[in-house]
Design an enzyme around this catalytic site. Sequence first.
Site, PDB file in Angstrom:
ATOM      1  N   ARG A  28       0.863  -1.260  -0.187  1.00 50.29           N
ATOM      2  CA  ARG A  28      -0.022  -0.042  -0.148  1.00 50.29           C
ATOM      3  C   ARG A  28       0.736   1.208  -0.069  1.00 50.29           C
ATOM      4  O   ARG A  28       1.949   1.301   0.785  1.00 50.29           O
ATOM      5  CB  ARG A  28      -0.928   0.001   1.167  1.00 50.29           C
ATOM      6  CG  ARG A  28      -1.659  -1.006   1.131  1.00 50.29           C
ATOM      7  CD  ARG A  28      -3.229  -1.111   2.135  1.00 50.29           C
ATOM      8  NE  ARG A  28      -3.841  -2.355   1.954  1.00 50.29           N
ATOM      9  CZ  ARG A  28      -4.815  -2.653   1.003  1.00 50.29           C
ATOM     10  NH1 ARG A  28      -4.825  -1.821   0.046  1.00 50.29           N
ATOM     11  NH2 ARG A  28      -5.468  -3.601   1.000  1.00 50.29           N
ATOM     12  N   ASP A  29       0.469   2.268  -0.806  1.00 45.64           N
ATOM     13  CA  ASP A  29       1.202   3.389  -1.025  1.00 45.64           C
ATOM     14  C   ASP A  29       1.112   4.289   0.426  1.00 45.64           C
ATOM     15  O   ASP A  29      -0.006   4.232   1.141  1.00 45.64           O
ATOM     16  CB  ASP A  29       0.521   4.448  -1.913  1.00 45.64           C
ATOM     17  CG  ASP A  29       1.273   5.509  -2.235  1.00 45.64           C
ATOM     18  OD1 ASP A  29       2.118   5.513  -3.428  1.00 45.64           O
ATOM     19  OD2 ASP A  29       1.477   6.579  -1.474  1.00 45.64           O
ATOM     20  N   VAL A  95      10.416   7.820  -7.111  1.00 46.29           N
ATOM     21  CA  VAL A  95      11.169   6.671  -6.625  1.00 46.29           C
ATOM     22  C   VAL A  95      11.574   5.854  -7.760  1.00 46.29           C
ATOM     23  O   VAL A  95      10.817   5.576  -8.816  1.00 46.29           O
ATOM     24  CB  VAL A  95      10.324   5.748  -5.657  1.00 46.29           C
ATOM     25  CG1 VAL A  95      11.089   4.740  -5.371  1.00 46.29           C
ATOM     26  CG2 VAL A  95       9.947   6.544  -4.661  1.00 46.29           C
ATOM     27  N   HIS A  99       7.353   1.265 -10.963  1.00 44.87           N
ATOM     28  CA  HIS A  99       6.257   0.845 -10.030  1.00 44.87           C
ATOM     29  C   HIS A  99       4.719   1.153 -10.767  1.00 44.87           C
ATOM     30  O   HIS A  99       4.569   2.173 -11.601  1.00 44.87           O
ATOM     31  CB  HIS A  99       6.097   1.368  -8.709  1.00 44.87           C
ATOM     32  CG  HIS A  99       6.504   2.872  -8.688  1.00 44.87           C
ATOM     33  ND1 HIS A  99       7.478   3.580  -8.935  1.00 44.87           N
ATOM     34  CD2 HIS A  99       5.516   3.943  -8.306  1.00 44.87           C
ATOM     35  CE1 HIS A  99       7.623   4.717  -8.636  1.00 44.87           C
ATOM     36  NE2 HIS A  99       6.064   4.950  -8.449  1.00 44.87           N
TER      37      HIS A  99
HETATM   38  P1  DGP Z   1       6.010   8.147  -8.022  1.00 45.57           P
HETATM   39  O1  DGP Z   1       5.855   9.637  -7.833  1.00 45.57           O
HETATM   40  O2  DGP Z   1       5.310   7.688  -9.252  1.00 45.57           O
HETATM   41  O3  DGP Z   1       7.604   7.613  -8.131  1.00 45.57           O
HETATM   42  O4  DGP Z   1       5.514   7.490  -6.705  1.00 45.57           O
HETATM   43  C1  DGP Z   1       6.111   7.015  -5.679  1.00 45.57           C
HETATM   44  C2  DGP Z   1       5.107   6.791  -4.638  1.00 45.57           C
HETATM   45  O5  DGP Z   1       5.775   6.294  -3.617  1.00 45.57           O
HETATM   46  C3  DGP Z   1       4.504   7.885  -3.918  1.00 45.57           C
HETATM   47  O6  DGP Z   1       2.797   7.652  -4.035  1.00 45.57           O
HETATM   48  C4  DGP Z   1       4.550   7.579  -2.499  1.00 45.57           C
HETATM   49  C5  DGP Z   1       4.935   6.262  -2.349  1.00 45.57           C
HETATM   50  N1  DGP Z   1       6.100   6.106  -1.250  1.00 45.57           N
HETATM   51  C6  DGP Z   1       7.280   6.719  -1.244  1.00 45.57           C
HETATM   52  N2  DGP Z   1       7.850   6.376  -0.084  1.00 45.57           N
HETATM   53  C7  DGP Z   1       7.303   5.244   0.481  1.00 45.57           C
HETATM   54  C8  DGP Z   1       7.541   4.462   1.522  1.00 45.57           C
HETATM   55  O7  DGP Z   1       8.495   4.526   2.197  1.00 45.57           O
HETATM   56  N3  DGP Z   1       6.551   3.410   1.722  1.00 45.57           N
HETATM   57  C9  DGP Z   1       5.466   3.334   0.913  1.00 45.57           C
HETATM   58  N4  DGP Z   1       4.554   2.331   1.134  1.00 45.57           N
HETATM   59  N5  DGP Z   1       5.083   4.148  -0.230  1.00 45.57           N
HETATM   60  C10 DGP Z   1       6.107   5.148  -0.416  1.00 45.57           C
END
Ligand code: DGP
Length: 116
Positions: A28-29, A95, A99
Amino acid sequence: MPTLFERIVSGELPAKIVHQDEHVTAFRDIHPRAPTHILVVPNRPIPTADDVADDDALLVGRMFLVARDLARREGIAADGYRLIVNCRAHGGQEVPHLHLHLVGGEPLGPMLSQRR
Ligand code: DGP
């Protein structure tokens, strides 16, 4: 240096994991934008969509199958959902580990914010 998502895949960092197999992990995000917001990642880091190689076709296909199954399991498949891949700076990618965002659970509105 392992990516943030590699550290989640390996269990070094905590996350709400909803699927894991030898190729793909989903969790989960941390900042959900919809009632369901799950990230589907390859266990092996591919930095961006632009870095996907021909040999990655099976792996990328698996990511879509995992997203499909999770959407059904979350109960959002019938009403529909959105799969999003952001690529590099203009795509808003934060990131650098490929994904799929699986988002749904409510009407999501226009695909892009109305900027023009
Ligand atoms: P993007 O902008 O497409 O690279 O999306 C990266 C997503 O990753 C963003 O919606 C927030 C999520 N995210 C960032 N750090 C973490 C983390 O430590 N844990 C989780 N579960 N999600 C994260």
